[in-house]
Write an enzyme that holds these catalytic residues in place. Structure first.
Site, PDB file in Angstrom:
ATOM      1  N   GLU A 170       0.827  -1.203   0.000  1.00 23.05           N
ATOM      2  CA  GLU A 170       0.000   0.000   0.000  1.00 23.05           C
ATOM      3  C   GLU A 170       0.859   1.249   0.000  1.00 23.05           C
ATOM      4  OE1 GLU A 170      -2.399  -0.429   3.495  1.00 23.05           O
ATOM      5  OE2 GLU A 170      -0.759  -0.060   4.871  1.00 23.05           O
ATOM      6  N   ARG A 210      -2.813  -7.423  13.395  1.00 24.61           N
ATOM      7  CA  ARG A 210      -2.606  -6.430  14.444  1.00 24.61           C
ATOM      8  C   ARG A 210      -1.642  -6.951  15.505  1.00 24.61           C
ATOM      9  NH1 ARG A 210      -8.229  -5.133  13.434  1.00 24.61           N
ATOM     10  NH2 ARG A 210      -8.913  -6.757  14.890  1.00 24.61           N
TER      11      ARG A 210
END
Length: 311
Positions: free
Chosen positions: A108, A186
């Protein structure tokens, strides 16, 4: 063939705020964290003005010949408003994700739109470390302390290759261009509750398996094209700044083109365009004209033989 204005998919998050309303997003949505502008993600697709899902309106030929070997639309773009710090997280590479998750990984990039005083982002490790040190930091709440912090300002761009531990800091609004994947591991999330009232799930073992443990070095843009801000095997990103001027773009058979207005207003393909609007042009649309006083983020597929996969 016309440019198609898209209606985004809006997402409430524990860290979202209200600043996306300045980009024309629904102010009634509480803690609006993400506006998925160009999205083929099932259940969260962008829609055309006539209400059709983008995936129903366009077949694979609209993606372009550069996507011929891709099993689905390859890109997802978003506005993100971080009113609070996002979780410390990492995304896997394609190789790991295909082997363990049955889907693609995530590369990204971020284009910074706005930042409060002293706001910034966390990217990569400040020093080389080992998995056990990172594990302990994730468990005792000090994971952020191991990361490099970059104060940011509008107009900057950052590439986040797979494996790079990262977090968007509070006070940052940005535009994200990413591989079309929803995989996020996470490491730490401040004990925040999810929609069920319980702390959100962490993915510590998977995160440790894919995280890059070397010191992070920011990739510098060496392109001679001043409009090019990001080039990966998955997407090519340009920023065009029009100052009561006109820019003509040509969309050939090799790739679609997505145009998002991040500032100002004008016209795209003769249609009124304002801050926060996104338009989709299918491959082989031909010539399109943008004019006015506005900033456009343009996303398309790259010539893959000219790019190198992020490590």
């Amino acid at each position: 063939m016309p440019a198609y204005r898209l209606t985004p998919s809006l997402h409430t998050t524990p860290w979202g705020g209200d600043r996306l309303r300045t980009y024309g997003k629904d102010p009634a949505v509480p803690t609006l964290g993400e506006s998925w502008e160009l999205s083929f993600v099932p259940g969260a697709e962008s829609r055309l003005d006539d209400g059709r899902k983008i995936s129903d309106a366009f077949g694979k030929e609209a993606y372009g010949t550069r996507a011929a070997d891709m099993p689905f639309f390859p890109v997802l773009t978003k506005f993100i408003d971080a009113a609070r710090d996002l979780s410390v997280q990492v995304h896997p590479s394609d190789a790991y994700a295909l082997a363990h998750e049955g889907q693609y990984g995530k590369c990204e990039m971020w284009y910074i739109l706005d930042a409060a005083k002293d706001a910034g982002i966390y990217l990569g490790l400040s020093e080389k470390t080992d998995a056990e040190t990172l594990r302990h930091a994730a468990l005792d709440g000090t994971a952020q302390h191991l990361l490099r912090f970059f104060p940011v300002k509008a107009g900057e761009s950052y590439l986040i290759p797979p494996g790079t531990i990262h977090a968007i800091g509070a006070g940052v609004v940005l535009f994200e261009i990413q591989e079309n994947s929803t995989l996020t591991y996470r490491l730490y999330d401040y004990g925040r509750p999810g929609t069920d009232g319980k702390p959100r799930e962490l993915h510590l073992e998977k995160a440790l398996a894919v995280a890059t443990l070397d010191r992070y070095t920011k990739a510098e843009n060496s392109s001679s094209d001043p409009t090019l801000i990001g080039l990966t095997p998955y997407f090519e990103t340009h920023v065009y700044k029009l100052n009561f001027t006109k820019r003509e773009l040509f969309v050939d058979k090799t790739s679609f083109l997505s145009l998002t207005v991040t500032e100002g207003e004008g016209r795209i393909d003769g249609q009124i365009s304002k801050k926060g609007d996104t338009f989709f042009l299918p491959a082989n649309s031909g010539r399109v004209t943008a004019e006015g006083k506005m900033t456009l983020v343009a996303v398309s597929l790259p010539e893959r033989e000219k790019t190198e996969a992020p490590s």
